[in-house]
Scaffold this active site. Structure first.
Site, PDB file in Angstrom:
ATOM      1  N   SER A 220       0.851  -1.187   0.000  1.00  0.00           N
ATOM      2  CA  SER A 220       0.000   0.000   0.000  1.00  0.00           C
ATOM      3  C   SER A 220       0.886   1.236   0.000  1.00  0.00           C
ATOM      4  O   SER A 220       2.110   1.131   0.023  1.00  0.00           O
ATOM      5  CB  SER A 220      -0.891   0.007   1.241  1.00  0.00           C
ATOM      6  OG  SER A 220      -0.092   0.297   2.374  1.00  0.00           O
ATOM      7  N   LYS A 221       0.234   2.371  -0.007  1.00  0.00           N
ATOM      8  CA  LYS A 221       0.946   3.658  -0.030  1.00  0.00           C
ATOM      9  C   LYS A 221       2.005   3.762   1.070  1.00  0.00           C
ATOM     10  O   LYS A 221       3.028   4.428   0.893  1.00  0.00           O
ATOM     11  CB  LYS A 221      -0.064   4.801   0.151  1.00  0.00           C
ATOM     12  CG  LYS A 221      -0.617   5.297  -1.149  1.00  0.00           C
ATOM     13  CD  LYS A 221       0.207   6.484  -1.659  1.00  0.00           C
ATOM     14  CE  LYS A 221       0.053   6.724  -3.154  1.00  0.00           C
ATOM     15  NZ  LYS A 221       1.236   6.451  -3.928  1.00  0.00           N
ATOM     16  N   ARG A 222       1.720   3.102   2.194  1.00  0.00           N
ATOM     17  CA  ARG A 222       2.680   3.145   3.296  1.00  0.00           C
ATOM     18  C   ARG A 222       4.061   2.664   2.873  1.00  0.00           C
ATOM     19  O   ARG A 222       5.073   3.023   3.442  1.00  0.00           O
ATOM     20  CB  ARG A 222       2.208   2.239   4.444  1.00  0.00           C
ATOM     21  CG  ARG A 222       1.249   2.846   5.406  1.00  0.00           C
ATOM     22  CD  ARG A 222       0.904   1.858   6.496  1.00  0.00           C
ATOM     23  NE  ARG A 222       0.426   0.592   5.937  1.00  0.00           N
ATOM     24  CZ  ARG A 222       1.039  -0.571   6.057  1.00  0.00           C
ATOM     25  NH1 ARG A 222       2.173  -0.655   6.715  1.00  0.00           N
ATOM     26  NH2 ARG A 222       0.525  -1.658   5.534  1.00  0.00           N
TER      27      ARG A 222
ATOM     28  N   GLY B 285       5.476   3.246   0.073  1.00  0.00           N
ATOM     29  CA  GLY B 285       6.098   4.127  -0.911  1.00  0.00           C
ATOM     30  C   GLY B 285       5.273   4.137  -2.180  1.00  0.00           C
ATOM     31  O   GLY B 285       4.064   3.926  -2.136  1.00  0.00           O
TER      32      GLY B 285
END
Ligand code: GLU
Length: 494
Positions: A257-259, A261
């Site tokens: 996920s966005k976490r 990167g």
């Protein structure tokens, strides 16, 4: 379906950008089509009007083109089974619904949400093994149902799953045999009360109409498969081969996920990854030709991809491995290619040059040869060699260059000695060999460590301590500017 030509599709919903997981699904479909001399179809699943946008569709098409995943049918290229956007296929879903109604395989349901909830609670209370829709409207008198529809009563359409259907067994090409218990199959909604088809219905109507032979998609859709099988059976269409590919996890073992990167294809393109390397890296997330080979160029992928070698275990997206792969692809380029397709365009983009022809080919090839092994992605080109395009009066000195290379006792004498030694070289003899030869005796002459001497000169010339080989760098910068850089740095040296 052994003798039918392979037809696969990638069916993104334009509710966001093309993500790494979607791109990997697209790559598998594309490679499978190419390896089997089949067709790769791109279909835009834009039935969710609140979240789908034309802008996202364009972003997805652009990302697909950047990835080099050419589609044989779909938006912009057309094909015999179009249109290729679900919003343009509304009439076909309606027609398929009519077909099921005529066969008695679909029926209207007038249950209110309250009624459904009440039935659900009651089933739970009596511990009924069948917890789904309780088939309240399944056996309504057809005339009465028609009257209620004509009177405008809100209703959905449900599929009539045969009561004796039994368990649904799916032979998934990746997961093997997967059995879904009959009790999990209820008469699910295929058309909503607003007249739009549900995903499980629209997808099957399209896949059947487009003669899709293999459905290769993320395994988050595995649970939808028994319902989709019901729709194929109701339509009397052959069920395709399903291949559900694993999730992609971050290096911490959590769903990517966005976490973690960057997750969209565009971000990788903009960060300067090569499309070939990116495709190679994603292709290996869950597939491998032999468990060992890591470099699988696009052409090899298109020849050798097979579902037998797809793993059902989750794959890990590791940005470090992607960097490694990208560096491998960059290094495999010729200096000429690197100069023309990466180096010069990056420098122009960064505003460091406007006319590459101001320098000769040999100069560019030399620069390419020292920059190429030092970049993992295109975005690093400028940080590696930008200082070559500076001038003595504009060069920026980083903090380390100043503190470690210049503002230290004795560095002034190093620069004086370097200035003197280099000053004896004429413009014509300003070559890497001559420069190295001129600087080589300095440590002994100054009775200083070689490392310190060259650190000072490097700081003076490059403004940093991590530049490519000094002699070649200085040759490329040119005699006069090198001497001017040393003179300027001398003012900062002790
Ligand atoms: N539009 C669906 C998605 O993006 C397609 C799923 C499928 O391949 O059936 O998840």
């Amino acid at each position: 379906m052994p003798d039918t030509p392979v037809r696969v599709r990638f069916a993104p919903s334009p509710t966001g950008k093309l993500h790494v997981g979607g791109a990997r699904t697209a790559i598998f479909n594309w490679a499978f089509a190419r390896a089997n001399h089949g067709s790769f179809i791109l279909r835009i699943d834009d039935t969710d009007p609140t979240r789908s946008t034309e802008e996202n569709t364009q972003i997805i098409l652009r990302a697909m083109r950047w990835l080099g995943l050419d589609w044989d049918e779909g938006p912009e290229v057309g094909g015999d089974f179009g249109p290729y956007a679900q919003t343009e296929r509304a009439a076909m879903y309606r027609e398929a619904l009519e077909q099921l109604i005529a066969k008695g395989a679909a029926y209207p349901c007038f249950c209110t949400p309250e009624q459904l909830e009440e039935d659900r609670q009651a089933a739970r209370a009596r511990k009924d093994p069948f917890q789904g829709y309780q088939r309240r409207c399944r056996d309504l008198d057809p005339d009465e149902a028609r009257k209620r529809i004509e009177a405008g009563e809100p209703h959905v359409w449900r599929i009539k799953v045969p009561l004796d259907r039994g368990d649904v067994v799916v032979n998934d090409a990746v997961h093997g045999q997967v059995t879904f218990a009959a009790r999990e199959l209820d008469d699910f909604v295929i058309f909503r009360s607003d007249g739009t088809p549900t995903y499980n219905f629209a997808t099957v109507v399209d896949d059947a109409a487009m003669k899709i032979t293999h459905v290769i998609r993320g395994d988050d859709h595995l649970s939808n498969t028994p319902r989709q099988v019901m729709v194929y059976e109701a339509l009397g269409a052959p069920v395709p081969v399903f291949a559900h590919i694993s999730m992609i996890l971050g290096t911490d073992g959590k769903k990517l996920s966005k976490r973690h990167g960057a997750t969209s294809v565009e971000e990788y393109r903009d960060a300067g990854y090569l499309s070939d390397a990116f495709v190679n890296y994603l292709a290996l997330l869950g597939w491998s030709p032999d468990g060992e080979t890591t470099i699988v160029p696009r052409e090899a992928l298109a020849k050798t991809f097979s579902l037998e070698h797809v793993s059902k275990n989750p794959a890990t997206f590791d940005p470090k491995k992607l960097d490694w792969m990208n560096a491998e692809y960059i290094n495999a380029m010729t200096d000429q290619d690197f100069a023309n397709t990466i180096l010069i365009p990056e420098l122009i983009d960064a505003g460091l040059i406007t006319k590459p022809e101001d320098r000769d080919e040999a100069w560019w090839l030399t620069l390419a040869s020292i920059v190429k092994p030092r970049v993992k992605h295109l975005g690093e080109v400028v940080s590696v060699c930008g200082m070559i395009f500076s001038h003595a009066d504009t060069l920026a000195y980083d903090e380390k260059a100043v503190s470690k290379g210049l503002a230290k006792e004795g560095m002034g004498s190093v620069l004086d000695a370097a200035q003197q030694a280099l000053g004896t070289l004429s413009e014509d003899c300003w070559t890497e060999t001559a420069i190295d030869a001129a600087l080589e005796p300095l440590p002994e002459k100054l009775d200083m460590k070689k490392r310190l001497v060259f650190q000072a000169i490097r700081a003076a010339i490059c403004g940093n301590l991590v530049s490519p080989p000094l002699g070649t760098t200085m040759q490329l910068i040119g005699r006069d500017d090198c001497l001017a850089r040393i003179a300027r740095a001398r003012t900062m040296a002790l």
